[in-house]
Enzyme design. Sequence first.
Site: not given
Length: 348
Positions: A33-34, A37, A129-131, A153, A157
């Site tokens: 991980d960078n 966030n 994602s559900a997106t 975004y 995905k």
Amino acid sequence: MAKNILVTGGSGYIGSHTVLQLLNGGYSAVVVDNLDNSSAVSLERVKKLAGQNGDRLSFHQVDLRDRPALEKIFSETKFDAVIHFAGLKAVGESVEKPLLYYNNNIAGTITLLEVMSQNGCKNLVFSSSATVYGWPKEVPCTEESPISATNPYGRTKLFIEEICRDVHRSDPEWKIILLRYFNPVGAHPSGYIGEDPLGVPNNLMPYIQQVAVGRRPHLTVFGTDYKTKDGTGVRDYIHVTDLADGHIAALRKLDDLKINCEVYNLGTGNGTSVLEMVAAFEKVSGKKIPLVMAGRRPGDAEIVYASTEKAERELNWKAKHGIEDMCRDLWNWASNNPYGYDSSKGSS
Ligand code: NAD
Ligand code: UD1
């Protein structure tokens, strides 16, 4: 011997909960991980929560796009599979900075897939994602429902899903599971790890959490004129520990010889409105959440919830927790850590 799992984005919200379940499930986890966030404190806490199992966790602060660093990690450990969470996820920011999102999410994934392939690791679980269901014409959303994207975004995905399908087509040795998460909320019941967004939260429950601890004056309800039971938007909220368990189920499925590149929804199959979520949170926390009613948020769908049949049938997985559990565990985390991991720096 314990199976070695590389977890990209493992110090983030969903990643940290999944790493804990991995360790407790007998796996070894190497996190990359960078920290763009997230805070490394999350993994220190995961280690403590896991007790002796915590010895099977290691962490590298590395950006996925840093190919030499990634190659070095692969040269040191032979991985049985990769769970790939790393990515940027703020819809609004992706509209303002599309190239940042395409570079980080897509270039990061391509580098990862190339390094995996070179090292003979061809088992992948990816956070979709559900997106990708956009504004669904029909609910519940099944894995066969049409997919589309309304922002950069969401497009990352969609594109990554397609890249994975192409990679599998080109080399059937790959086994890939694409998990479409609905709305993950809540925290580990210990209250020791949870969601800690930077800046103003975009999502409903982190926002409510900050109102409850006095960091923000009120919740703005986006849209009161939807064709839903009370006019507010409906979503499928899923407890983050159920979601984490879904990843363990996916890893088990990767052992199945028949797996190709498969998609599974991870949701509960239940739709809950914004006002119902607020009421559930108020009930378990005893806190009043002041509301300001406002217009719809651009890009928001009216009703989104999952068909969970495929995951139940093929992954042998089903979410166990309801919205009161989600709100109770969220409140437990929020009240113990009103400023997330920051408030405990140095004394984690
Ligand atoms: P998060 O931001 O808490 O975790 C993502 C982690 O990835 C962070 O720790 C970040 O530092 C790391 N990261 C980002 N870019 C990186 C890079 N180039 N190299 C290395 N590390 C990098 O987010 P989360 O909520 O835990 O989400 C995890 C994944 O699930 C993301 O891919 C997200 O898009 C997806 N997802 C999340 C939700 C949600 O509501 N939380 C819903 C659907 C899908
Ligand atoms: C959002 C993202 C989606 C992403 C998902 C999970 C948008 C347009 N979509 O979806 O791409 O996959 O998060 O990370 O941002 N709400 C309020 N007030 C708030 C915040 C939210 O009323 O301050 C409402 C929303 O209008 C919605 C519901 O709460 O009806 C849930 O919102 P949110 O938590 O942002 O999730 P999604 O809209 O599903």
